[in-house]
Scaffold this active site. Structure first.
Site, PDB file in Angstrom:
ATOM      1  N   SER A  45      26.645 -29.586  13.749  1.00  0.00           N
ATOM      2  CA  SER A  45      27.284 -30.847  13.356  1.00  0.00           C
ATOM      3  C   SER A  45      26.735 -32.050  14.115  1.00  0.00           C
ATOM      4  CB  SER A  45      28.796 -30.752  13.560  1.00  0.00           C
ATOM      5  OG  SER A  45      29.104 -30.414  14.897  1.00  0.00           O
ATOM      6  N   ASP A  96      38.217 -37.220  16.545  1.00  0.00           N
ATOM      7  CA  ASP A  96      38.630 -35.819  16.697  1.00  0.00           C
ATOM      8  C   ASP A  96      38.526 -35.326  18.140  1.00  0.00           C
ATOM      9  OD1 ASP A  96      35.908 -35.409  17.109  1.00  0.00           O
ATOM     10  OD2 ASP A  96      35.600 -34.199  15.309  1.00  0.00           O
ATOM     11  N   HIS A 112      33.556 -34.298  18.425  1.00  0.00           N
ATOM     12  CA  HIS A 112      32.235 -34.773  18.028  1.00  0.00           C
ATOM     13  C   HIS A 112      31.947 -36.145  18.635  1.00  0.00           C
ATOM     14  CE1 HIS A 112      33.072 -31.767  14.829  1.00  0.00           C
ATOM     15  NE2 HIS A 112      31.803 -31.490  15.054  1.00  0.00           N
TER      16      HIS A 112
END
Length: 196
Positions: free
Chosen positions: A9, A167, A170
């Site tokens: 990611s 979040d 990240h």
């Protein structure tokens, strides 16, 4: 110059609200500033582990510079270090055989993530470092270059919550800029060698 980002990611840019603030575009911009014409592709996706690299390498096709960011999901899923490192080694070796220069950012220090309880931070940090060390040896054996991103950015992320996205896992746009700045010297160096 065909630049491809592979991995998880972070390589894919999860957490940033704008594509131009993610690793691929940030690195491409730096290479263009050095005079390179850059064609960027991103094969990375959220949740990817080292086991997913083989398919990403196949999907990438012909690449001049590959940047691989991998390891966080291997750590969170308790993939043994020797297993993930061998999968990473094989992906780097395949890219090198196909003529690509390869720069790898190994597993991050997950102890800086807010979800990790303070009592476990030292253990998580040690496990993260050990995993990254095994990855590093595998990358070098396969002919890749290790960018020591975690050394540069771990203190920054530990000290500045704004480097995390909403979040709290990240990177934010600012976090991606910090990671790109740490990755860039190695990426610029291999790009310069290609055009030497």
């Amino acid at each position: 110059m065909r630049l491809c980002l592979l991995g998880d990611s972070i390589a894919a840019g999860v957490g940033s609200t704008r594509r131009e603030d993610t690793l691929g575009p940030l690195l491409a911009e730096r290479l263009r500033a050095k005079g390179h014409q850059v064609d960027l592709s991103v094969r990375a996706f959220a949740g990817a582990r080292s086991a997913d690299l083989r398919a990403q390498v196949r999907a990438a096709g012909k690449v001049d510079v590959a940047v691989v960011v991998i390891g966080a999901n291997d750590l969170t899923r308790f993939v043994p270090a020797h297993v993930g490192a061998q999968q990473l080694h094989d992906a780097v070796a395949d890219l090198r055989r196909a003529g690509a220069a390869v720069v790898v950012s190994t597993a991050p220090d997950l102890s800086v993530v807010a979800h990790v309880p303070p009592a476990l931070r030292d253990v998580v940090s040690a496990v993260s470092r050990d995993y990254a060390q095994v990855q590093q040896q595998a990358v070098i054996r396969a002919g890749g270059v290790v960018a020591h991103v975690e050394r540069a950015v771990t203190p920054q992320f530990a000290a500045d919550p704004s480097l995390f996205a909403a979040d709290r896992f990240h990177p934010s746009a600012a976090g991606y800029r910090a990671i790109a700045a740490a990755l860039a010297p190695a990426v610029e160096a291999v790009a310069a060698e290609l055009h030497a």
